[in-house]
Write an enzyme that holds these catalytic residues in place. Structure first.
Site, PDB file in Angstrom:
ATOM      1  N   GLU A 137      -4.848  -8.756   1.156  1.00  0.00           N
ATOM      2  CA  GLU A 137      -5.361  -8.528   2.513  1.00  0.00           C
ATOM      3  C   GLU A 137      -6.861  -8.298   2.425  1.00  0.00           C
ATOM      4  OE1 GLU A 137      -3.810  -5.274   4.839  1.00  0.00           O
ATOM      5  OE2 GLU A 137      -1.742  -5.817   4.373  1.00  0.00           O
ATOM      6  N   GLU A 191       0.806  -1.223   0.000  1.00  0.00           N
ATOM      7  CA  GLU A 191       0.000   0.000   0.000  1.00  0.00           C
ATOM      8  C   GLU A 191       0.845   1.282   0.000  1.00  0.00           C
ATOM      9  OE1 GLU A 191      -3.095   0.183   2.888  1.00  0.00           O
ATOM     10  OE2 GLU A 191      -4.074  -1.633   2.183  1.00  0.00           O
TER      11      GLU A 191
END
Ligand code: NOJ
Length: 451
Positions: free
Chosen positions: A361, A171
């Site tokens: 995730e 991210e």
């Protein structure tokens, strides 16, 4: 979209089921065996930055308990284990001297995974830069690429024989915006003066990291992970629509488009992007920002509704919270919207040029109550059912979606939220480190068994 009878079989026999953790959130042992400090160790000392004044120093002590924790992964039926490497554990000063004890820890961890039949997925960077590099500017420094090259090369040389699946950055929008623009995450820097160079260096490291792993590791499968959130305008007024487009460009397009060779996202009337466009004009950068990833990781924790807000610098948009709109949300306040998850998977797939998507995730924080050795987290189970149904729908419609990794194994250090926001399938009593499998963990086990 809820499909109460969903089971893992519906995803096919080759689908990869994993569980993900990250070094700074799980390992603890922050001074053990020669580890150097990371930006999170230092940032957490600043008053008011982390809820409850929590520190990541011990976390859930994965460093010492990894064997037991991997047994839990196995017992719950997962076959993939994703973890990150703490840069300052293997290179305490970021560059320079290698810490052999730190290197040895990841060898033990990888060997244990392989012994248990768990495929390791290694994330190179999950937000914990060595503090020594931050002192020299961290992600804003033009030396970042050189530093990242050294770290990545070392990891490949050490672990490349045993690890074939690599995730370059976790991210990048998360750590550049929260850490270098808003000051809410380590290292606590603010403003576009920090944000722009951090973004550009992350984009370059993302691509260059891919090239390094590909050339250093035979048969490597290389991916990188992106956060994403569908952004919806609060009203159909033009100013709200434009606000949503601006937020979308930052949240969903900023890192994947350069990787796909499109350069930074183009958008009229959004001066924030203009500076980055300069890099598009220099052909050498556009080329260097691109890498043909084997897979991309998608992580979607919420969708957003935004409206125009002149008071918010640069972006001129602000969120209209899920609670105030009275729509379902987690205890983090994050909107639960599996349909928008489905749409984001499709959208990333439809870019063209994406070969394979993995959900690297997925998970949620709900307030858990441990009572008589039981955590009855029915809302988390329902969340997984809804999100897995959404993923399955995208897969059935032809998206090459090949894996889903639950976030996360044990409750852990949730960044600025400290230890209160629990995302684990396994409850941790942080005073004793006692683990208790939550009902969502048992649910996952049954789901994976197909029962
Ligand atoms: C994504 C991040 O990668 C992870 O570190 C974090 O704990 C989860 N989001 C939940 O906030």
């Amino acid at each position: 979209m809820t499909n109460p009878s969903i089971s893992a079989n519906a995803f096919g026999p080759k689908f990869q089921w994993g569980i993900a953790i990250a070094a700074p959130q799980n390992e603890g042992a922050y001074l053990t065996d020669g580890r150097g400090l990371s930006i999170w160790d230092v940032f957490s000392r600043r008053t008011g930055k982390i809820k409850g004044g929590a520190k990541p120093y011990e976390a859930c002590d994965f460093y010492h308990r990894y064997k037991d924790d991997l047994m839990l992964v196995k017992a719950l039926g997962f076959t993939v284990f994703r973890f990150s490497i703490s840069w300052s554990r293997i290179l305490p000063e970021g560059m320079g001297k290698v810490n052999r004890e730190g290197i040895a820890f990841y060898h033990r961890l990888i060997d244990e995974c392989l012994l248990l039949g768990l495929t390791p997925y290694v994330t190179l960077y999950h937000w914990d830069l060595p503090q020594e590099l931050q002192k020299q500017g961290g992600w804003t420094s033009h030396q970042m690429l050189k530093w990242f090259t050294r770290f990545t090369t070392l990891c490949c040389e050490e672990y490349g024989d045993k690890v074939k699946n690599w995730i370059i950055l976790n991210e990048p929008m998360g750590f550049t915006s929260l850490g270098y623009m808003l000051g809410m995450h380590a290292p606590g820097k603010t403003g576009i003066r920090n944000f722009f160079p951090a973004v550009h260096n992350a984009v370059l490291c993302q691509a260059e990291g891919g090239r390094i792993v590909k050339s250093a590791v035979t048969k490597a499968r290389v991916g990188t992970s992106f956060s994403c959130s569908e952004v919806v305008p609060y009203s159909q007024r033009e100013e709200d629509i434009l606000a949503a487009q601006r937020a979308d460009a930052l949240l969903n397009r900023l890192f994947i488009e350069p990787a796909l060779g499109r350069g930074y996202p183009q958008m009229e009337r959004f001066p924030l992007l203009d500076k980055l466009h300069l890099h598009n004009k220099a052909w050498k950068y556009t080329e260097r920002m691109q890498f043909n990833f084997d897979f991309i990781g998608i992580q979607n924790y919420f969708s957003l509704t935004v409206r125009n807000n002149a008071l918010i610098p640069y972006l001129h948009a602000s969120e209209v919270k899920a609670a105030s709109r009275k729509v379902p949300h987690t205890d983090m306040g994050w909107e639960i919207n599996p349909e928008s998850f489905y749409r984001m998977i499709k959208r990333f797939w439809l870019y063209g040029g994406v070969k394979e998507i993995m959900i690297t995730e997925g998970g949620a924080y709900f307030k858990d109550i441990l009572h008589n050795g039981v955590v009855n987290d029915a809302r988390r189970i329902d969340y997984f059912k809804q999100y897995l149904s959404a993923a399955l729908k995208a897969r059935k419609e032809g998206v090459n979606l090949t894996g889903y990794f639950a976030w996360t194994l044990t409750d852990n250090f949730e960044w600025s939220e400290g230890y209160k926001a629990r995302f684990g399938l396994v409850h941790v009593d942080f005073a004793t480190q006692l683990r208790t499998i939550k009902n969502s963990g048992y649910w996952f086990r049954d789901f994976l068994r197909g029962s």
